[in-house]
Design a protein around this motif. Structure first.
Motif, mmCIF file in Angstrom:
data_model
loop_
_atom_site.group_PDB
_atom_site.id
_atom_site.type_symbol
_atom_site.label_atom_id
_atom_site.label_comp_id
_atom_site.label_asym_id
_atom_site.label_seq_id
_atom_site.Cartn_x
_atom_site.Cartn_y
_atom_site.Cartn_z
ATOM 1 N N LEU A 231 18.874 47.674 85.258
ATOM 2 C CA LEU A 231 17.817 47.073 85.621
ATOM 3 C C LEU A 231 17.264 47.501 86.879
ATOM 4 N N PRO A 232 17.067 48.771 86.843
ATOM 5 C CA PRO A 232 16.666 49.299 88.490
ATOM 6 C C PRO A 232 15.243 48.808 88.691
ATOM 7 N N HIS A 233 14.987 48.578 90.140
ATOM 8 C CA HIS A 233 13.785 48.405 90.734
ATOM 9 C C HIS A 233 12.904 47.459 89.685
ATOM 10 N N GLU A 234 11.562 47.771 89.307
ATOM 11 C CA GLU A 234 10.655 46.995 88.621
ATOM 12 C C GLU A 234 11.167 46.495 87.088
ATOM 13 N N VAL A 235 12.108 47.158 86.841
ATOM 14 C CA VAL A 235 12.619 46.845 85.324
ATOM 15 C C VAL A 235 13.385 45.214 85.377
ATOM 16 N N ALA A 236 13.865 44.982 86.241
ATOM 17 C CA ALA A 236 14.692 43.610 86.463
ATOM 18 C C ALA A 236 13.628 42.419 86.097
ATOM 19 N N PRO A 237 12.598 42.372 86.940
ATOM 20 C CA PRO A 237 11.563 41.267 86.710
ATOM 21 C C PRO A 237 10.991 41.410 85.505
ATOM 22 N N LEU A 238 10.715 42.520 84.799
ATOM 23 C CA LEU A 238 9.936 42.809 83.414
ATOM 24 C C LEU A 238 10.954 42.300 82.263
ATOM 25 N N PHE A 239 12.293 42.886 82.465
ATOM 26 C CA PHE A 239 13.262 41.949 81.531
ATOM 27 C C PHE A 239 13.457 40.615 81.678
ATOM 28 N N VAL A 240 13.644 40.104 82.800
ATOM 29 C CA VAL A 240 13.768 38.484 82.817
ATOM 30 C C VAL A 240 12.566 37.822 82.091
ATOM 31 N N ASP A 241 11.171 38.402 82.335
ATOM 32 C CA ASP A 241 10.134 37.821 81.783
ATOM 33 C C ASP A 241 10.258 37.981 80.510
ATOM 34 N N TRP A 242 10.601 39.126 79.795
ATOM 35 C CA TRP A 242 10.940 39.241 78.403
ATOM 36 C C TRP A 242 11.953 38.298 77.842
ATOM 37 N N LEU A 243 12.857 38.156 78.404
ATOM 38 C CA LEU A 243 13.769 37.077 77.939
ATOM 39 C C LEU A 243 13.289 35.635 77.784
ATOM 40 N N ARG A 244 12.462 35.406 78.870
ATOM 41 C CA ARG A 244 11.915 33.992 78.925
ATOM 42 C C ARG A 244 10.935 33.737 77.802
ATOM 43 N N ARG A 245 10.059 34.852 77.381
ATOM 44 C CA ARG A 245 9.226 34.744 76.448
ATOM 45 C C ARG A 245 9.722 34.944 75.050
ATOM 46 N N ASN A 246 11.020 35.509 74.773
ATOM 47 C CA ASN A 246 11.535 35.888 73.275
ATOM 48 C C ASN A 246 12.752 35.063 72.912
ATOM 49 N N VAL A 247 13.614 34.846 74.016
ATOM 50 C CA VAL A 247 14.772 34.243 73.900
ATOM 51 C C VAL A 247 15.280 33.380 74.884
ATOM 52 N N GLN B 192 18.446 31.664 75.715
ATOM 53 C CA GLN B 192 19.574 32.586 76.020
ATOM 54 C C GLN B 192 19.170 33.274 77.480
ATOM 55 N N ALA B 193 18.197 33.160 78.015
ATOM 56 C CA ALA B 193 17.813 34.045 79.164
ATOM 57 C C ALA B 193 18.604 33.839 80.288
ATOM 58 N N GLU B 194 19.043 32.592 80.682
ATOM 59 C CA GLU B 194 19.777 32.493 81.727
ATOM 60 C C GLU B 194 21.364 33.072 81.347
ATOM 61 N N HIS B 195 21.749 32.821 80.100
ATOM 62 C CA HIS B 195 23.119 33.315 79.808
ATOM 63 C C HIS B 195 23.196 34.655 79.811
ATOM 64 N N VAL B 196 22.059 35.441 79.366
ATOM 65 C CA VAL B 196 22.187 36.988 79.407
ATOM 66 C C VAL B 196 22.312 37.506 80.955
ATOM 67 N N MET B 197 21.397 36.811 81.738
ATOM 68 C CA MET B 197 21.473 37.544 83.177
ATOM 69 C C MET B 197 22.795 36.810 83.919
ATOM 70 N N SER B 198 23.290 35.679 83.420
ATOM 71 C CA SER B 198 24.682 35.240 84.196
ATOM 72 C C SER B 198 25.913 36.310 83.877
ATOM 73 N N ARG B 199 25.821 36.541 82.574
ATOM 74 C CA ARG B 199 26.842 37.516 82.062
ATOM 75 C C ARG B 199 26.701 38.728 82.466
ATOM 76 N N LEU B 200 25.204 39.321 82.818
ATOM 77 C CA LEU B 200 25.073 40.535 83.451
ATOM 78 C C LEU B 200 25.471 40.753 84.800
ATOM 79 N N ARG B 201 25.016 39.670 85.737
ATOM 80 C CA ARG B 201 25.500 39.645 87.136
ATOM 81 C C ARG B 201 27.244 39.565 87.130
ATOM 82 N N ALA B 202 27.760 38.939 86.266
ATOM 83 C CA ALA B 202 29.251 38.932 86.425
ATOM 84 C C ALA B 202 29.843 40.237 86.182
#
Length: 371
Positions: A279-295, A298-308
């Motif tokens: 998720l480089p540069h502008e991709v991170a907020p775009l992807f998080v926004d997609w998660l919040r709109r579509n799933v 699971q949004a926070e679960h996805v990002m917490s696992r990715l940060r791990a």
């Protein structure tokens, strides 16, 4: 009405591109300013109770006449030192695409602009031929599709990729293609000829086998079954194919790794690889926004696992770890992939591309060689 504001760090929730803009088969719903822009543009109500006329977000294509088409790199994470991109931007619209930030160099957004405002390079084949003909050119495999997909929908009209393959075939130049576009089947005649000479191999990206999830993640890319059919058609024609499980998205797609490998092996793939979500540069907020709109659940679960797997960050750009991640969960994912690939016979390498057959084809008026 549009207002211009000084740039500030991207908000956790991105505002819609335009309330009157109707999005059909688009992954991004926002159009944040690129990281090089001094101002951001936002849509705000002007106080008049007059409904805006709804309009469809359509794909626009601009033409570029490049002076050079070969891009060089020295990254230790990738096995090639040169690449070529027939197009800028990609209509497939994959929300996770690490190439989205490249649109910022054009003064465009990594959001909707990336998937709706495209650039085609119709003179790329003749520029490539000119560059390959230079006396000092040294041959090495050319990678195509490493930034944006050469077989995205507009290739059906512009046919730039097919002309590039014709140039490479005439020069007997090795090429490795990465795509998720089924349109590659159109060029099997050229690819099979090149494969017989050891000059071509293809990587087909399969992110998920879930068609519904695929349509949300990659709205204008071929469905999973269609990509498997492309693997089958290419391998049947003698073209070496690598199945690319990429990107692996924690929670959403990581559980499918073994199933994707099995389906790809059954379709005829000869090797496989995987890459963790980046998720480089502008991709991170775009992807998080997609998660919040579509799933949203699971949004926070996805990002917490990715940060791990990214040392506590949303993205890790360091060489050596940016493709696979780090930590216990990343190691477990890598082990799962390695075990499954070995069991299915996908843990080897594709045949090495031949760099010794290269020659500059004779032009009209050239004196032919006697021997």
């Amino acid at each position: 009405m549009f207002y211009v504001h000084p740039m500030t760090p991207p908000p956790k929730s991105l505002p819609p591109a335009d309330p009157a803009l109707r999005l059909r088969a688009r992954a991004a719903a926002a159009n944040p300013a690129g990281r090089f822009e001094p101002y951001a543009r936002a849509v705000e109500a002007d106080g008049w109770d007059i409904p805006e006329q709804e309009r469809l977000a359509r794909t626009e294509v601009a033409l570029e006449r490049p002076r050079s088409v070969l891009t060089r790199n020295s990254s230790p994470d990738i096995p090639f030192d040169r690449s070529l991109n027939p197009y800028r931007g990609c209509e497939h619209g994959c929300i996770y695409c690490f190439a989205r930030p490249s649109h910022s160099y054009l003064g465009l957004s990594a959001g909707l602009d990336f998937e709706t405002k495209l650039v085609a390079r119709p003179t790329a084949p003749e520029v490539l031929a000119r560059e390959l003909s230079r006396p000092g050119y040294k041959v090495a495999p050319l990678a195509i599709g490493t930034n944006t997909d050469p077989y995205q929908p507009i290739e059906g009209k512009y046919r730039i990729m097919r002309q590039i393959l014709e140039v490479l075939r005439d020069f007997r130049h090795p090429v490795a293609i990465v795509t998720k576009g089924a349109l590659i089947e159109r060029d099997i005649d050229i690819l099979s000829d090149m494969a017989r000479m050891g000059l071509a191999q293809v990587g087909i990206s399969v992110t998920t086998l879930n068609a519904d999830l695929c349509r949300k993640l990659e709205p204008r890319a071929p469905a999973p079954a269609r990509r498997l059919a492309a693997i089958r058609a290419l391998s049947a024609a003698g073209v070496p194919v690598r199945a690319m499980v990429a990107p692996v998205i924690p929670v959403l797609t990581d559980t499918e790794a073994e199933a994707i490998l099995a389906a790809a092996q059954e379709a005829g793939a000869g090797a496989a690889s995987w890459i963790l979500l980046r998720l480089p540069h502008e991709v991170a907020p775009l992807f998080v926004d997609w998660l919040r709109r579509n799933v949203p659940g699971q949004a926070e679960h996805v990002m917490s696992r990715l940060r791990a797997m990214r040392g506590g960050r949303e993205n890790d750009p360091r060489f050596g770890s940016r493709m696979k991640g780090e930590g216990v969960e990343a190691q477990l994912l890598s082990l799962r992939f390695r075990v499954a690939a070995k069991r299915l016979g996908l843990d080897g390498a594709l045949p090495k591309l031949d760099c010794g057959a290269f020659r500059v084809p004779p032009r009209v008026g050239d004196q032919l060689e006697m021997f």
